[in-house]
Design an enzyme around this catalytic site. Structure first.
Site, short mmCIF file in Angstrom:
data_model
loop_
_atom_site.label_atom_id
_atom_site.label_comp_id
_atom_site.label_asym_id
_atom_site.label_seq_id
_atom_site.Cartn_x
_atom_site.Cartn_y
_atom_site.Cartn_z
N ASP A 1 0.85 -1.19 0.00
CA ASP A 1 0.00 0.00 0.00
C ASP A 1 0.89 1.24 0.00
O ASP A 1 2.11 1.16 -0.19
CB ASP A 1 -1.01 -0.04 1.16
CG ASP A 1 -0.38 0.20 2.53
OD1 ASP A 1 0.88 0.33 2.61
OD2 ASP A 1 -1.12 0.26 3.51
N HIS A 2 0.25 2.40 0.25
CA HIS A 2 0.97 3.67 0.18
C HIS A 2 2.08 3.81 1.23
O HIS A 2 2.97 4.63 1.07
CB HIS A 2 -0.04 4.83 0.34
CG HIS A 2 -0.87 4.71 1.58
ND1 HIS A 2 -2.00 3.89 1.63
CD2 HIS A 2 -0.75 5.25 2.80
CE1 HIS A 2 -2.52 3.95 2.83
NE2 HIS A 2 -1.78 4.76 3.57
N CYS B 1 2.88 -3.52 4.05
CA CYS B 1 2.09 -2.32 4.35
C CYS B 1 2.80 -1.63 5.51
O CYS B 1 4.01 -1.80 5.68
CB CYS B 1 0.62 -2.64 4.62
SG CYS B 1 0.27 -3.64 6.08
N THR C 1 2.47 -2.13 8.80
CA THR C 1 2.87 -3.14 9.78
C THR C 1 3.02 -4.54 9.18
O THR C 1 3.58 -5.42 9.83
CB THR C 1 1.78 -3.26 10.87
OG1 THR C 1 0.55 -3.62 10.22
CG2 THR C 1 1.61 -1.95 11.63
N VAL D 1 0.44 -6.31 8.85
CA VAL D 1 -0.68 -7.04 9.45
C VAL D 1 -1.96 -6.92 8.60
O VAL D 1 -2.55 -7.93 8.21
CB VAL D 1 -0.94 -6.58 10.90
CG1 VAL D 1 -2.20 -7.23 11.45
CG2 VAL D 1 0.26 -6.91 11.77
N HIS E 1 7.76 -25.07 8.37
CA HIS E 1 6.71 -25.72 9.16
C HIS E 1 5.30 -25.45 8.65
O HIS E 1 4.45 -26.33 8.68
CB HIS E 1 6.78 -25.25 10.63
CG HIS E 1 7.96 -25.79 11.35
ND1 HIS E 1 8.06 -25.78 12.72
CD2 HIS E 1 9.12 -26.36 10.91
CE1 HIS E 1 9.22 -26.32 13.09
NE2 HIS E 1 9.89 -26.66 12.01
N HIS F 1 4.35 -31.81 9.60
CA HIS F 1 3.90 -30.46 9.25
C HIS F 1 2.85 -30.49 8.14
O HIS F 1 1.94 -29.67 8.11
CB HIS F 1 5.09 -29.59 8.85
CG HIS F 1 6.14 -29.50 9.90
ND1 HIS F 1 5.91 -28.95 11.14
CD2 HIS F 1 7.43 -29.92 9.93
CE1 HIS F 1 7.00 -29.03 11.88
NE2 HIS F 1 7.94 -29.62 11.17
N ARG G 1 -0.56 -31.04 9.55
CA ARG G 1 -1.10 -29.83 10.19
C ARG G 1 -1.52 -28.79 9.16
O ARG G 1 -2.56 -28.13 9.30
CB ARG G 1 -0.07 -29.26 11.17
CG ARG G 1 0.17 -30.21 12.32
CD ARG G 1 1.41 -29.89 13.10
NE ARG G 1 1.63 -30.88 14.14
CZ ARG G 1 2.79 -31.06 14.76
NH1 ARG G 1 3.84 -30.31 14.45
NH2 ARG G 1 2.91 -31.97 15.69
C1 RB5 Z 1 -1.91 2.68 6.46
O1 RB5 Z 1 -1.84 3.87 7.13
C2 RB5 Z 1 -1.75 1.52 7.45
O2 RB5 Z 1 -2.91 1.40 8.22
C3 RB5 Z 1 -1.45 0.24 6.71
O3 RB5 Z 1 -0.31 0.39 5.94
C4 RB5 Z 1 -1.19 -0.99 7.54
O4 RB5 Z 1 -0.24 -0.77 8.53
C5 RB5 Z 1 -2.38 -1.71 8.04
O5 RB5 Z 1 -2.28 -2.77 8.66
#
Ligand code: RB5
Length: 148
Positions: free
Chosen positions: A8-9, A65, A67, A69, A98, A133, A136
């Site tokens: 993403d950005h 991105c 994080t 996540v 694994h 593995h 699983r």
């Molecule tokens: C974008 O600001 C941020 O929320 C995204 O890059 C990411 O970290 C989301 O999980």
């Protein structure tokens, strides 16, 4: 190997550097991410890359991105995707050995570029160990079938 990359950005610069790094290792890299820092929605990129992996358009993928996540959560909604967030190389190796992760993700706001390269290298060099593995990992598919 044909590898997808999506971002993403928050991760444009890191995506470019990691793409170049993987190409330098001899891989073909398909860019599914954004190339500008204009605000975008990471779930769209995660889904796009998840579909590319699940349909065998690419063999594996890297998602970045802020994080790692949110974009991995989106990819994991696609059946057949096993996306794992890794902030260091040992986890990146083990999620292949694994869990047979077919996508790794990390955060451009969390890890520096050298660690990101080490994560990617560890993942790409690792091999799924199978055996116990495999049993699983197959259970993931059963969970998907039970929870359509
Ligand atoms: C974008 O600001 C941020 O929320 C995204 O890059 C990411 O970290 C989301 O999980």
């Amino acid at each position: 190997m044909k590898i997808g990359i999506g971002n993403d950005h928050a991760a444009v610069e890191m995506k470019m550097q990691i793409k170049e790094y993987m190409e330098g290792l001899g891989h073909e890299v398909v860019n599914y991410g954004v190339d500008t820092t204009a605000s975008c929605n990471y779930p769209e990129i995660g889904e796009r890359v998840g579909i590319a992996v699940a349909s065998d358009e690419v063999e594996a993928a890297v998602l970045i991105c802020g994080t790692g996540v949110g974009i991995s959560m989106a990819a994991n909604k696609v059946h057949g995707v096993r996306a794992a967030v890794c902030s260091e190389p040992t986890t990146a190796r083990l999620v292949k050995e694994h869990n047979n992760a077919n996508i790794i993700a990390f955060g451009a706001r969390i890890v520096g570029i050298e660690t990101a390269k080490d994560i990617v290298k560890a993942y790409l060099e690792a091999k799924f160990q199978g055996g116990r593995h495999e049993t699983r990992v197959k259970m993931f598919e059963e969970i998907e079938k039970r929870n359509k």
